[in-house]
Design a protein around this motif. Structure first.
Motif: not given
Length: 111
Positions: A7-8, A16-28, A74-81
């Motif tokens: 998303s994002g 300009g600037s943008l921040r992308l987010s990536c929500a992951a599900s699953g183990s490990f 902890a939130k299983k998130m990856v971001y790209l600023q």
């Protein structure tokens, strides 16, 4: 099984600037190296940045100093600023894990 949802994305003016987010599900999640790729129209998909489970990062030369990848295990998130965006950054951006790809989010840099 790992699933990734980005998303994002959106339209932004040059500089300009943008921040992308990536929500992951699953183990490990915390042990995987994660990354962002992008694909511009008519071009091959290319690596933008990666981050290991321990936080070590790697960037494509074209984005070094402008983009920052980060993660929250902890939130299983990856971001790209993304800062100082250029028209040549226009592409579909994909979140990547060794076992999955996201569906992509469009980033358009234009005045």
């Amino acid at each position: 099984q790992v699933q990734l949802v980005e998303s994002g994305g959106g339209l932004v003016q040059p500089g300009g600037s943008l921040r992308l987010s990536c929500a992951a599900s699953g183990s490990f999640f915390s042990i995987y190296t994660m990354g962002w790729y992008r694909q511009a129209p008519g071009k091959q998909r290319e690596l933008v940045a990666t981050i290991t489970g321990g936080g070590a990062t790697n960037y494509a030369d074209s984005v070094q100093g402008r983009f920052t990848i980060s993660r929250d295990n902890a939130k299983k998130m990856v971001y790209l600023q993304m800062n100082s965006l250029k028209p040549e950054d226009t592409a579909v951006y994909y979140c990547w894990a060794p076992v999955a790809w996201g569906q992509g989010t469009q980033v358009t840099v234009s005045s």
